[in-house]
Design a protein around this motif. Sequence first.
Motif, PDB file in Angstrom:
ATOM      1  N   UNK A 221      -0.680 -39.078 -33.470  1.00  0.00           N
ATOM      2  CA  UNK A 221      -1.691 -39.345 -32.452  1.00  0.00           C
ATOM      3  C   UNK A 221      -1.116 -40.057 -31.232  1.00  0.00           C
ATOM      4  N   UNK A 222       0.146 -40.473 -31.317  1.00  0.00           N
ATOM      5  CA  UNK A 222       0.723 -41.296 -30.265  1.00  0.00           C
ATOM      6  C   UNK A 222       1.876 -40.633 -29.522  1.00  0.00           C
ATOM      7  N   UNK A 223       2.546 -39.695 -30.172  1.00  0.00           N
ATOM      8  CA  UNK A 223       3.764 -39.109 -29.610  1.00  0.00           C
ATOM      9  C   UNK A 223       3.628 -37.585 -29.596  1.00  0.00           C
ATOM     10  N   UNK A 224       4.050 -36.957 -28.509  1.00  0.00           N
ATOM     11  CA  UNK A 224       3.977 -35.500 -28.378  1.00  0.00           C
ATOM     12  C   UNK A 224       4.782 -34.812 -29.482  1.00  0.00           C
ATOM     13  N   UNK A 225       4.250 -33.697 -29.946  1.00  0.00           N
ATOM     14  CA  UNK A 225       4.892 -32.936 -31.021  1.00  0.00           C
ATOM     15  C   UNK A 225       6.327 -32.567 -30.668  1.00  0.00           C
ATOM     16  N   UNK A 226       6.597 -32.239 -29.408  1.00  0.00           N
ATOM     17  CA  UNK A 226       7.956 -31.847 -29.022  1.00  0.00           C
ATOM     18  C   UNK A 226       8.939 -33.000 -29.221  1.00  0.00           C
ATOM     19  N   UNK A 227       8.503 -34.247 -29.008  1.00  0.00           N
ATOM     20  CA  UNK A 227       9.392 -35.395 -29.207  1.00  0.00           C
ATOM     21  C   UNK A 227       9.618 -35.659 -30.694  1.00  0.00           C
ATOM     22  N   UNK A 228       8.561 -35.499 -31.490  1.00  0.00           N
ATOM     23  CA  UNK A 228       8.704 -35.671 -32.943  1.00  0.00           C
ATOM     24  C   UNK A 228       9.664 -34.614 -33.483  1.00  0.00           C
ATOM     25  N   UNK A 229       9.482 -33.371 -33.068  1.00  0.00           N
ATOM     26  CA  UNK A 229      10.368 -32.289 -33.521  1.00  0.00           C
ATOM     27  C   UNK A 229      11.818 -32.568 -33.115  1.00  0.00           C
ATOM     28  N   UNK A 230      12.017 -32.986 -31.884  1.00  0.00           N
ATOM     29  CA  UNK A 230      13.357 -33.294 -31.407  1.00  0.00           C
ATOM     30  C   UNK A 230      13.990 -34.401 -32.245  1.00  0.00           C
ATOM     31  N   UNK A 231      13.229 -35.441 -32.520  1.00  0.00           N
ATOM     32  CA  UNK A 231      13.723 -36.549 -33.341  1.00  0.00           C
ATOM     33  C   UNK A 231      14.139 -36.058 -34.730  1.00  0.00           C
ATOM     34  N   UNK A 232      13.370 -35.120 -35.277  1.00  0.00           N
ATOM     35  CA  UNK A 232      13.662 -34.585 -36.611  1.00  0.00           C
ATOM     36  C   UNK A 232      14.787 -33.551 -36.597  1.00  0.00           C
ATOM     37  N   UNK A 233      15.185 -33.113 -35.388  1.00  0.00           N
ATOM     38  CA  UNK A 233      16.250 -32.126 -35.281  1.00  0.00           C
ATOM     39  C   UNK A 233      15.779 -30.705 -35.534  1.00  0.00           C
ATOM     40  N   UNK A 234      14.492 -30.437 -35.255  1.00  0.00           N
ATOM     41  CA  UNK A 234      13.927 -29.109 -35.465  1.00  0.00           C
ATOM     42  C   UNK A 234      13.151 -28.675 -34.222  1.00  0.00           C
ATOM     43  N   UNK A 235      12.720 -27.420 -34.211  1.00  0.00           N
ATOM     44  CA  UNK A 235      11.922 -26.919 -33.092  1.00  0.00           C
ATOM     45  C   UNK A 235      10.454 -27.319 -33.278  1.00  0.00           C
ATOM     46  N   UNK A 236       9.690 -27.354 -32.197  1.00  0.00           N
ATOM     47  CA  UNK A 236       8.250 -27.612 -32.331  1.00  0.00           C
ATOM     48  C   UNK A 236       7.560 -26.593 -33.242  1.00  0.00           C
ATOM     49  N   UNK A 237       8.033 -25.335 -33.231  1.00  0.00           N
ATOM     50  CA  UNK A 237       7.459 -24.312 -34.099  1.00  0.00           C
ATOM     51  C   UNK A 237       7.709 -24.642 -35.568  1.00  0.00           C
ATOM     52  N   UNK A 238       8.904 -25.115 -35.877  1.00  0.00           N
ATOM     53  CA  UNK A 238       9.216 -25.506 -37.263  1.00  0.00           C
ATOM     54  C   UNK A 238       8.349 -26.687 -37.689  1.00  0.00           C
ATOM     55  N   UNK A 239       8.132 -27.621 -36.770  1.00  0.00           N
ATOM     56  CA  UNK A 239       7.268 -28.763 -37.089  1.00  0.00           C
ATOM     57  C   UNK A 239       5.850 -28.286 -37.359  1.00  0.00           C
ATOM     58  N   UNK A 240       5.350 -27.358 -36.559  1.00  0.00           N
ATOM     59  CA  UNK A 240       4.003 -26.810 -36.788  1.00  0.00           C
ATOM     60  C   UNK A 240       3.909 -26.169 -38.162  1.00  0.00           C
TER      61      UNK A 240
ATOM     62  N   UNK B  45      13.812 -43.028 -26.964  1.00  0.00           N
ATOM     63  CA  UNK B  45      15.196 -43.092 -26.496  1.00  0.00           C
ATOM     64  C   UNK B  45      15.725 -41.659 -26.527  1.00  0.00           C
ATOM     65  N   UNK B  46      16.191 -41.180 -25.378  1.00  0.00           N
ATOM     66  CA  UNK B  46      16.573 -39.779 -25.235  1.00  0.00           C
ATOM     67  C   UNK B  46      18.001 -39.624 -24.732  1.00  0.00           C
ATOM     68  N   UNK B  47      18.537 -38.431 -24.972  1.00  0.00           N
ATOM     69  CA  UNK B  47      19.860 -38.021 -24.533  1.00  0.00           C
ATOM     70  C   UNK B  47      19.746 -36.572 -24.092  1.00  0.00           C
ATOM     71  N   UNK B  48      20.378 -36.209 -22.985  1.00  0.00           N
ATOM     72  CA  UNK B  48      20.380 -34.805 -22.547  1.00  0.00           C
ATOM     73  C   UNK B  48      21.454 -34.055 -23.312  1.00  0.00           C
ATOM     74  N   UNK B  49      21.071 -32.898 -23.867  1.00  0.00           N
ATOM     75  CA  UNK B  49      22.026 -32.019 -24.553  1.00  0.00           C
ATOM     76  C   UNK B  49      21.717 -30.592 -24.113  1.00  0.00           C
ATOM     77  N   UNK B  50      22.654 -29.970 -23.436  1.00  0.00           N
ATOM     78  CA  UNK B  50      22.483 -28.590 -22.966  1.00  0.00           C
ATOM     79  C   UNK B  50      21.180 -28.439 -22.180  1.00  0.00           C
ATOM     80  N   UNK B  51      20.961 -29.329 -21.228  1.00  0.00           N
ATOM     81  CA  UNK B  51      19.788 -29.317 -20.345  1.00  0.00           C
ATOM     82  C   UNK B  51      18.455 -29.496 -21.066  1.00  0.00           C
ATOM     83  N   UNK B  52      18.503 -30.064 -22.262  1.00  0.00           N
ATOM     84  CA  UNK B  52      17.290 -30.328 -23.037  1.00  0.00           C
ATOM     85  C   UNK B  52      17.313 -31.781 -23.489  1.00  0.00           C
ATOM     86  N   UNK B  53      16.198 -32.497 -23.321  1.00  0.00           N
ATOM     87  CA  UNK B  53      16.174 -33.874 -23.826  1.00  0.00           C
ATOM     88  C   UNK B  53      16.078 -33.892 -25.353  1.00  0.00           C
TER      89      UNK B  53
END
Length: 189
Positions: free
Chosen positions: A164-183, A60-68
């Motif tokens: 294994x099921x969801x892209x890292x960028x979506x997990x990071x977004x859900x957590x409120x962090x950047x993909x780099x922070x998740x890495x 479930x997504x929402x657009x914020x400042x041109x970013x999902x």
Amino acid sequence: MNYAQILKSSFDPYFQAPLEIWEGFFRMCKVVSVKKGIIIKEYDATENYFYFIVEGAVGVFLWKENTPVCLDFAFDGQFCSDYMSILTGEPTPLYLMTLEDCLFLRMSKEKYNELTQMPIGKIIRLVAGEVSFVDKQRQQIELLTKTASQRYHLLLKQFPDIQNRVAQQHIASYLGITPQSLSRIKREN
């Protein structure tokens, strides 16, 4: 595949209804397969369906400042829809997208409203609404009181195979962090 039994098994932890209730629920649905990456409810549109995920994952997504921004996930054995739109009958800024190939039991909004006018349907709707409310409150509390690392570990506990099921960028977004922070969090643990 016995879809009524799958529905019953998924709902039993919250409310145990006889199998024939779920057979009636299933008869109001259509079995639908949808490929990964398909938007099943558009941004700024009114929701027309209520979904039960037999197999797959939805975000479930929402657009914020041109970013999902990913607000929530739903996986096998869970219901999903833009429930706010179902309840209000109005468009919302949310959109739903398949994160994996999905097999759904899809019920039209009209059939859902018809079902929830029946006595057992009212109970199912109430229980589902209460479970959803508790989950969202828990998510908000965790977002405000836990570190990103703690939220990530809670997410892994709730959905052990999410990586294994969801892209890292979506997990990071859900957590409120950047993909780099998740890495970084993943490397540190």
